[in-house]
Write a protein that holds these residues in place. Structure first.
Motif, PDB file in Angstrom:
ATOM      1  N   TYR A  19     -10.787 -16.174   6.972  1.00 38.06           N
ATOM      2  CA  TYR A  19      -9.356 -16.195   7.288  1.00 38.06           C
ATOM      3  C   TYR A  19      -8.717 -17.498   6.823  1.00 38.06           C
ATOM      4  N   LEU A  20      -9.391 -18.613   7.038  1.00 35.82           N
ATOM      5  CA  LEU A  20      -8.848 -19.895   6.576  1.00 35.82           C
ATOM      6  C   LEU A  20      -8.720 -19.920   5.059  1.00 35.82           C
ATOM      7  N   ALA A  21      -9.705 -19.383   4.370  1.00 32.68           N
ATOM      8  CA  ALA A  21      -9.659 -19.327   2.903  1.00 32.68           C
ATOM      9  C   ALA A  21      -8.489 -18.467   2.422  1.00 32.68           C
ATOM     10  N   ASP A  22      -8.129 -17.467   3.223  1.00 32.82           N
ATOM     11  CA  ASP A  22      -6.993 -16.593   2.893  1.00 32.82           C
ATOM     12  C   ASP A  22      -5.673 -17.139   3.443  1.00 32.82           C
ATOM     13  N   ASP A  23      -5.690 -18.386   3.917  1.00 31.86           N
ATOM     14  CA  ASP A  23      -4.501 -19.058   4.449  1.00 31.86           C
ATOM     15  C   ASP A  23      -3.945 -18.340   5.680  1.00 31.86           C
ATOM     16  N   LEU A  24      -4.855 -17.933   6.565  1.00 30.85           N
ATOM     17  CA  LEU A  24      -4.488 -17.243   7.805  1.00 30.85           C
ATOM     18  C   LEU A  24      -5.065 -18.005   9.003  1.00 30.85           C
ATOM     19  N   PRO A  25      -4.528 -19.204   9.279  1.00 34.86           N
ATOM     20  CA  PRO A  25      -5.120 -20.020  10.342  1.00 34.86           C
ATOM     21  C   PRO A  25      -5.000 -19.421  11.743  1.00 34.86           C
ATOM     22  N   LEU A  57      -3.692 -26.073  12.614  1.00 37.81           N
ATOM     23  CA  LEU A  57      -3.375 -25.594  11.262  1.00 37.81           C
ATOM     24  C   LEU A  57      -2.285 -24.521  11.300  1.00 37.81           C
ATOM     25  N   THR A  58      -2.288 -23.708  12.346  1.00 42.64           N
ATOM     26  CA  THR A  58      -1.248 -22.690  12.514  1.00 42.64           C
ATOM     27  C   THR A  58       0.111 -23.346  12.693  1.00 42.64           C
ATOM     28  N   ALA A  61       1.298 -24.807   9.447  1.00 45.45           N
ATOM     29  CA  ALA A  61       1.784 -23.769   8.535  1.00 45.45           C
ATOM     30  C   ALA A  61       3.176 -23.284   8.924  1.00 45.45           C
TER      31      ALA A  61
END
Length: 78
Positions: A19-25, A57-58, A61
């Motif tokens: 999820y982090l790699a997909d920019d979904l913190p 991180l959320t 973002a």
């Protein structure tokens, strides 16, 4: 993120990192939190810190620098 009562450390780690790699913190935060709730007592601090870091991180973002800093500080203090 699938709703579940039990998730293994290995699955939680790999799923959250994906999820982090997909920019979904936020999704990563949810997975870390799921593991935190069901993990053995001796792992709880680490999973809680990971959940708080993903929350930071959320907030980052979402453009909430103050919220990001507060959550990051909680993660480090844990």
């Amino acid at each position: 993120v699938p709703e579940r009562e039990q998730v293994s450390s290995e699955l939680a780690w790999h799923e959250a990192l994906a999820y982090l790699a997909d920019d979904l913190p936020f999704h990563a935060h949810e997975v870390f939190e799921q593991r935190w709730r069901c993990c053995p007592e001796e792992e709880r601090t680490a999973w809680r810190a990971a959940a708080q870091w993903a929350a930071a991180l959320t907030q980052q973002a979402r453009g909430n620098d103050k919220g990001a800093a507060l959550n990051a500080a909680k993660a480090v203090a844990t």
